[in-house]
Each structure stands twice: as C-alpha cells, then as structure tokens.
Enzyme design. Structure first.
Site, PDB file in Angstrom:
ATOM      1  CG  ASP A 167     -18.656  -7.585   2.510  1.00  0.00           C
ATOM      2  OD1 ASP A 167     -17.671  -8.345   2.473  1.00  0.00           O
ATOM      3  OD2 ASP A 167     -19.083  -7.076   3.567  1.00  0.00           O
TER       4      ASP A 167
ATOM      5  CE  LYS B 134     -18.634 -10.097   6.320  1.00  0.00           C
ATOM      6  NZ  LYS B 134     -17.229  -9.899   6.719  1.00  0.00           N
TER       7      LYS B 134
ATOM      8  N   GLY C 144     -20.060  -1.141   8.313  1.00  0.00           N
ATOM      9  CA  GLY C 144     -21.384  -0.613   8.009  1.00  0.00           C
ATOM     10  C   GLY C 144     -21.579   0.853   8.306  1.00  0.00           C
TER      11      GLY C 144
ATOM     12  NE  ARG D 295      -2.227   6.860  12.022  1.00  0.00           N
ATOM     13  CZ  ARG D 295      -1.089   7.181  11.400  1.00  0.00           C
ATOM     14  NH1 ARG D 295       0.055   6.655  11.816  1.00  0.00           N
ATOM     15  NH2 ARG D 295      -1.091   8.014  10.371  1.00  0.00           N
TER      16      ARG D 295
ATOM     17  N   GLY E 105     -15.318   0.253   7.261  1.00  0.00           N
ATOM     18  CA  GLY E 105     -15.476   1.689   7.060  1.00  0.00           C
ATOM     19  C   GLY E 105     -14.872   2.236   5.792  1.00  0.00           C
TER      20      GLY E 105
ATOM     21  N   GLY F 101     -16.939  -3.531   2.385  1.00  0.00           N
ATOM     22  CA  GLY F 101     -18.231  -4.139   2.676  1.00  0.00           C
ATOM     23  C   GLY F 101     -19.375  -3.368   2.061  1.00  0.00           C
ATOM     24  CB  SER F 102     -21.807  -1.066   3.612  1.00  0.00           C
ATOM     25  OG  SER F 102     -22.004  -2.013   4.629  1.00  0.00           O
TER      26      SER F 102
END
Length: 336
Positions: free
Chosen positions: A30, A87, A159, A171, A257, A278-279
């Site tokens: 990102d 996005k 995030g 999973r 995550g 992402g973050s």
C-alpha cells in the site's frame, strides 16, 4: 497455426487471471504518495496499491472512506514501472469504471473502504481490468470468483498490525477446500445452493415488502440478469474446479495484519501465493528497511536464517488486540 492476437484481448478471463499469476511469490505494498511508491519499487515490490490513506489511518479517522483522488493515482502511475492497483468500494460500479479509465492495472474491491452497495459486490466480469477481492472463508472466495475476481486475498483485520485474522482466514479456506475434495456431486449442489443464497437477499426483501411473508418469490433475474439456477450452476462448477485442483482456481494472497518479515513468511508457509502489506511498512519506524525485509522474507520463507537476518533491528507498527475491537467495527465483517 498462427496465434490470433485479435482474439486474445485484454479483459478476457485468461488474461486477467494470467496477470494476477505474474505477481505470485511477491509482495504488494500500500502506498499513498509517489515517493512511497518509489520506495516500494526499489524494495522489490511486485506491485503497489494506490490509496488515499493506509488502513491504520482509515480506521483511526472513521467516517466514509472512498477511492483515492485520481490526481494522486496518476502521480503514482507516473512514478513507477511496476503495476499499480487501486482500491474501490464494494459494489461501487462508477468508481470501478473511473479507476479502469485512469489506467490502473488492477482493482481491489476492498472492505477497507466504506461499502457502497448493501446487496451486491461488483460483477467483475464486466470490467476489462482484473479485480482482487477479500474472503474470510471458501464461500466468500467462491462468490467472488463467480463474479469474476482474478485474485482472492484473505481479509485479515486491516490496520491492526495483528496477523491472527489473516491466519484464521487462510486456515478456514484451506480446511474447507479439504472438505470439498471429498464431496459427492449431490453435496456440491447442496453447498452451491447455500453459497448462492446471499445473492437472493434483495429479491427476498423486495417480495416481503410487496406481498408479506406469504408472497411467492420468483428468482428469474436476481443478479445481472442471472437466475437462481444459473448462479447455483456457476458456483457448482467452481466447486468442482476446486475439487479437481485441490486449491482455488485463482491466486490467493494474504492480507490484513502483516507487520513483520516473519508475518509474511508465516502466511507463505500456510499456503498463500503472495502477500499484501498495508499499514505494516509505512507505519513502521523504518519503512525502507521494513519493505526490503518483508520482500526478502516472503521470497525465502522456508529459509529461517534469512528470516532471522532480515528481522534484526526492525520494529513493527503499533498493534491492536482484535478482541478490543467491537465486532461491528471490524473491517472484515464488510462484504456478503
């Protein structure tokens, strides 16, 4: 026989899935500026995702999150040579066509942005640009593939810097694929009918509004001209593909995550075809080092000497305990 290039046009399922497959084994990052995009490209990212704010900032700000400013997307497109994704809000047809016209290489119909349609996701087969969609389980993944997704990813909990939800989702998909492998034809049809049921929500609500609970419901045209029977058949076909392949028929990335090199390696170990971050990069104290380290860990996820080496001296972004987030505030709950 010569290949007829005129028939092999951009926008076919073959081309869209083929483009997505080219990113396998890599990291997609990102970015919110052209400068960040250059850092990602230099670090070895296979693509960048252009957006207004990283998920951690979207979560903190609240309100309505929309597609990025076209000016910002153009700046990022001009800054790098690797593919640029963007996005789009769930079900927002006009945002999707606008981004396609801007020339992005791929769309992410993302739960990180505020959903636009309470009933339907995009019918991605109508777009020429490939689309990636999030999924927490196999039914969600199958619905997105039926709609034309060229790539699937875990939703995780974007995030948060917390990998547990991405692990949960991959999973679950893996376990449900194992169950599909043992299904009979009758069981596949039953599962397909269950998976298809979310497409009928609007028709059911409209029929109840008009006729009450006792009214007869017709399912002749419930999603882009398709009847209930056609939807169930399409989903059954995808389940049979999964049974034959022992995997999804499209690439499946990890997202939501990933905050450290070891997180990236873990998701690859669990069967992901690649990783979205992402973050986790630009919210870390040293984005350039974190970007390079995650790329190296993902590419060498079975070599724990490498994972240990690239993790030295790194500090991840601040994390959030998932249990501290009310269920109705979790981004992964968006989508149907």
């Amino acid at each position: 026989m010569a290949l007829d290039l005129e028939k092999l046009k951009f926008g076919t399922e073959l081309i869209k899935r083929g483009f997505s497959s080219m990113t396998k084994g890599g990291v997609i990052m990102d970015v919110t500026t052209a400068e960040q995009a250059k850092i990602a490209e230099k670090a070895g990212a296979v693509a960048v995702m252009a957006l207004e704010r990283v998920p951690a900032d979207i979560r903190a700000a609240g309100g309505v999150a929309r597609m990025a400013d076209p000016k910002k997307i153009r700046e990022i497109l001009d800054a790098v040579t690797i593919p640029v994704m963007a996005k789009v809000r769930i079900g927002h047809i006009s945002e999707a066509y606008t981004l396609e016209k801007l020339g992005v290489d791929m769309l992410d119909e993302s739960e990180v942005l505020t959903p636009a349609d309470p009933f339907f996701h995009l019918y991605k087969k109508k777009l020429t640009v490939p689309v990636v969609s999030g999924a927490r389980n196999l039914p969600e993944a199958v619905r997105r593939i039926f709609e034309g997704a060229a790539m699937v990813r875990t939703k995780g909990e974007a995030g948060t810097g917390n990998i547990i939800e991405a692990v949960r989702h991959i999973r679950k998909v893996n376990e449900e694929i194992a169950i599909v492998r043992r299904m009979t034809q009758d069981e596949i049809k039953t599962a397909a009918e269950n998976i298809a049921s979310s497409y009928f929500q609007l028709r059911n609500e409209a029929s109840t509004d008009l006729f009450g609970q006792s009214g007869k419901v017709l399912y002749d045209d419930v999603y882009y001209g398709m009847s209930r029977e056609k939807i169930v058949k399409g989903i059954s076909d995808i389940l049979r593909q999964i049974r034959k392949l022992n995997r999804l028929p499209v690439v499946n990335f990890a997202a939501g995550g990933v905050a450290t090199p070891a997180d990236g390696a873990l998701m690859m170990e669990l069967g992901a075809d690649g990783v979205f971050v992402g973050s986790g990069i630009f919210k870390s104290p040293d984005p350039e080092k974190m970007a390079k380290s995650i790329v190296e860990a993902v590419e060498n996820y079975k070599d724990y000497d490498v994972v240990a080496r690239v993790s030295e001296g790194l500090q991840g972004m601040p994390g959030i305990d998932i249990e501290s987030i009310p269920r109705d505030s979790r981004l992964q709950e968006r989508g149907w």
